[in-house]
Design a protein around this motif. Structure first.
Motif, PDB file in Angstrom:
ATOM      1  N   GLU A   4       0.827  -1.209   0.000  1.00 15.57           N
ATOM      2  CA  GLU A   4       0.000   0.000   0.000  1.00 15.57           C
ATOM      3  C   GLU A   4       0.858   1.254   0.000  1.00 15.57           C
ATOM      4  N   LEU A   5       1.975   1.208   0.720  1.00 13.76           N
ATOM      5  CA  LEU A   5       2.873   2.363   0.807  1.00 13.76           C
ATOM      6  C   LEU A   5       3.774   2.494  -0.417  1.00 13.76           C
ATOM      7  N   GLU A   6       4.150   1.383  -1.036  1.00 16.67           N
ATOM      8  CA  GLU A   6       5.088   1.363  -2.169  1.00 16.67           C
ATOM      9  C   GLU A   6       4.539   0.478  -3.283  1.00 16.67           C
ATOM     10  N   ALA A   7       3.380   0.819  -3.808  1.00 20.55           N
ATOM     11  CA  ALA A   7       2.698  -0.027  -4.796  1.00 20.55           C
ATOM     12  C   ALA A   7       3.525  -0.274  -6.051  1.00 20.55           C
ATOM     13  N   GLY A   8       4.399   0.631  -6.403  1.00 22.20           N
ATOM     14  CA  GLY A   8       5.172   0.494  -7.631  1.00 22.20           C
ATOM     15  C   GLY A   8       6.546  -0.127  -7.454  1.00 22.20           C
ATOM     16  N   ASP A   9       6.838  -0.666  -6.291  1.00 20.14           N
ATOM     17  CA  ASP A   9       8.156  -1.252  -6.036  1.00 20.14           C
ATOM     18  C   ASP A   9       8.117  -2.745  -6.352  1.00 20.14           C
ATOM     19  N   PRO A  10       8.896  -3.202  -7.336  1.00 21.59           N
ATOM     20  CA  PRO A  10       8.839  -4.617  -7.699  1.00 21.59           C
ATOM     21  C   PRO A  10       9.265  -5.555  -6.572  1.00 21.59           C
ATOM     22  N   GLU A  11      10.242  -5.156  -5.764  1.00 24.42           N
ATOM     23  CA  GLU A  11      10.702  -6.048  -4.699  1.00 24.42           C
ATOM     24  C   GLU A  11       9.637  -6.238  -3.631  1.00 24.42           C
ATOM     25  N   VAL A  12       8.943  -5.177  -3.273  1.00 23.63           N
ATOM     26  CA  VAL A  12       7.892  -5.271  -2.273  1.00 23.63           C
ATOM     27  C   VAL A  12       6.780  -6.193  -2.780  1.00 23.63           C
ATOM     28  N   ASN A  13       6.401  -6.040  -4.043  1.00 28.79           N
ATOM     29  CA  ASN A  13       5.374  -6.902  -4.629  1.00 28.79           C
ATOM     30  C   ASN A  13       5.839  -8.355  -4.706  1.00 28.79           C
ATOM     31  N   ASN A  14       7.109  -8.566  -5.009  1.00 28.56           N
ATOM     32  CA  ASN A  14       7.674  -9.909  -5.072  1.00 28.56           C
ATOM     33  C   ASN A  14       7.623 -10.574  -3.691  1.00 28.56           C
ATOM     34  N   HIS A  15       7.999  -9.814  -2.662  1.00 25.11           N
ATOM     35  CA  HIS A  15       7.947 -10.345  -1.300  1.00 25.11           C
ATOM     36  C   HIS A  15       6.524 -10.728  -0.921  1.00 25.11           C
ATOM     37  N   LEU A  16       5.555  -9.867  -1.259  1.00 30.57           N
ATOM     38  CA  LEU A  16       4.161 -10.179  -0.933  1.00 30.57           C
ATOM     39  C   LEU A  16       3.708 -11.435  -1.673  1.00 30.57           C
ATOM     40  N   GLY A  17       4.105 -11.586  -2.920  1.00 32.78           N
ATOM     41  CA  GLY A  17       3.771 -12.803  -3.657  1.00 32.78           C
ATOM     42  C   GLY A  17       4.313 -14.043  -2.969  1.00 32.78           C
ATOM     43  N   ASP A  18       5.555 -13.979  -2.516  1.00 31.09           N
ATOM     44  CA  ASP A  18       6.145 -15.125  -1.813  1.00 31.09           C
ATOM     45  C   ASP A  18       5.380 -15.440  -0.529  1.00 31.09           C
ATOM     46  N   ALA A  19       5.002 -14.399   0.210  1.00 37.17           N
ATOM     47  CA  ALA A  19       4.266 -14.610   1.460  1.00 37.17           C
ATOM     48  C   ALA A  19       2.878 -15.194   1.180  1.00 37.17           C
ATOM     49  N   TYR A  20       2.208 -14.672   0.156  1.00 35.98           N
ATOM     50  CA  TYR A  20       0.906 -15.243  -0.216  1.00 35.98           C
ATOM     51  C   TYR A  20       1.042 -16.728  -0.533  1.00 35.98           C
ATOM     52  N   TRP A  21       2.089 -17.070  -1.251  1.00 35.16           N
ATOM     53  CA  TRP A  21       2.308 -18.468  -1.627  1.00 35.16           C
ATOM     54  C   TRP A  21       2.388 -19.353  -0.381  1.00 35.16           C
ATOM     55  N   GLN A  22       3.130 -18.881   0.607  1.00 34.54           N
ATOM     56  CA  GLN A  22       3.367 -19.693   1.803  1.00 34.54           C
ATOM     57  C   GLN A  22       2.104 -19.898   2.644  1.00 34.54           C
ATOM     58  N   VAL A  23       1.127 -18.989   2.530  1.00 34.54           N
ATOM     59  CA  VAL A  23      -0.106 -19.160   3.300  1.00 34.54           C
ATOM     60  C   VAL A  23      -1.217 -19.769   2.454  1.00 34.54           C
ATOM     61  N   GLY A  24      -0.869 -20.236   1.261  1.00 34.95           N
ATOM     62  CA  GLY A  24      -1.835 -20.933   0.425  1.00 34.95           C
ATOM     63  C   GLY A  24      -2.681 -20.037  -0.460  1.00 34.95           C
ATOM     64  N   ARG A  25      -2.350 -18.778  -0.538  1.00 31.51           N
ATOM     65  CA  ARG A  25      -3.103 -17.848  -1.382  1.00 31.51           C
ATOM     66  C   ARG A  25      -2.412 -17.782  -2.754  1.00 31.51           C
ATOM     67  N   ARG A  26      -2.486 -18.903  -3.469  1.00 31.21           N
ATOM     68  CA  ARG A  26      -1.713 -19.101  -4.689  1.00 31.21           C
ATOM     69  C   ARG A  26      -2.091 -18.147  -5.819  1.00 31.21           C
ATOM     70  N   ASP A  27      -3.380 -17.917  -6.028  1.00 28.54           N
ATOM     71  CA  ASP A  27      -3.795 -17.017  -7.108  1.00 28.54           C
ATOM     72  C   ASP A  27      -3.273 -15.601  -6.867  1.00 28.54           C
ATOM     73  N   GLU A  28      -3.337 -15.165  -5.612  1.00 32.12           N
ATOM     74  CA  GLU A  28      -2.832 -13.831  -5.284  1.00 32.12           C
ATOM     75  C   GLU A  28      -1.317 -13.763  -5.445  1.00 32.12           C
ATOM     76  N   ALA A  29      -0.623 -14.863  -5.129  1.00 33.37           N
ATOM     77  CA  ALA A  29       0.823 -14.909  -5.319  1.00 33.37           C
ATOM     78  C   ALA A  29       1.162 -14.740  -6.800  1.00 33.37           C
ATOM     79  N   VAL A  30       0.480 -15.491  -7.645  1.00 28.94           N
ATOM     80  CA  VAL A  30       0.723 -15.406  -9.092  1.00 28.94           C
ATOM     81  C   VAL A  30       0.449 -13.990  -9.583  1.00 28.94           C
ATOM     82  N   PHE A  31      -0.631 -13.384  -9.099  1.00 31.12           N
ATOM     83  CA  PHE A  31      -0.943 -12.007  -9.476  1.00 31.12           C
ATOM     84  C   PHE A  31       0.216 -11.081  -9.123  1.00 31.12           C
TER      85      PHE A  31
END
Length: 182
Positions: free
Chosen positions: A106-133
């Motif tokens: 939310e604070l850094e929507a355009g930062d690729p690393e922040v989005n990449n980290h969130l994708g990895d975290a989503y993956w680990q909690v089973g939120r696979r579609d959101e991770a892929v997004f």
């Protein structure tokens, strides 16, 4: 003009950051640690040094405490909030990581690393579609070559984040990859 007997923390910080960008972590760590000794409450130093440890899977508890201090001092810094979330991720506290990394995005929507980290975290909690997004989003944000390759590899393999290896040769926090279910 006589030189100061005590180096300016800002010069040590800048040189440490330059060493880190050049891939020389031992020199970066030494300069960042020296800067921190001179200015122990500076959020930028706390975050930079701690993130270096977190990303390498080193000194995680100490690094997390340092990043928390940085975030407390500068709660609107997406980079610092991202470091905090990534610290929880590295400790295997994925639910907490998701919560904090969502705030970082939310604070850094355009930062690729922040989005990449969130994708990895989503993956680990089973939120696979959101991770892929999130990983697809990374590719739209002009990532550097390393991050582009990382996101593409996760998308192409369907395996999500691969285990990270700490400098000492021990795996850190990322469990074995699970196949992407579509």
């Amino acid at each position: 003009i006589a030189a100061s007997p005590t180096p300016d923390w800002r010069l040590l910080f800048a040189r440490g950051a330059a060493y880190e960008r050049l891939g020389d972590w031992p020199k970066a760590e030494a300069d960042l640690s020296a800067a921190l000794e001179l200015n122990p409450n500076e959020p930028d130093i706390l975050n930079y040094l701690a993130y270096g440890w977190i990303d390498r899977g080193e000194r995680l508890e100490e690094a997390l405490a340092m990043v928390q201090m940085a975030v407390d001092a500068n709660p609107r810094s997406g980079a610092m909030v991202d470091s905090l979330g990534w610290g929880y991720y590295r400790l295997g506290q994925y639910d907490k990581a998701v919560e904090i990394l969502e705030e970082a995005v939310e604070l850094e929507a355009g930062d690729p690393e922040v989005n990449n980290h969130l994708g990895d975290a989503y993956w680990q909690v089973g939120r696979r579609d959101e991770a892929v997004f999130q990983w697809r989003r990374v590719l739209t944000l002009e990532p550097d070559a390393r991050m582009r390759q990382d996101a593409e590899a996760k998308l192409e393999s369907g395996l999500g984040p691969q285990p990270k290896i700490a400098a000492a040769g021990e795996a850190v926090a990322d469990p074995a990859p699970q196949p992407l279910v579509r």
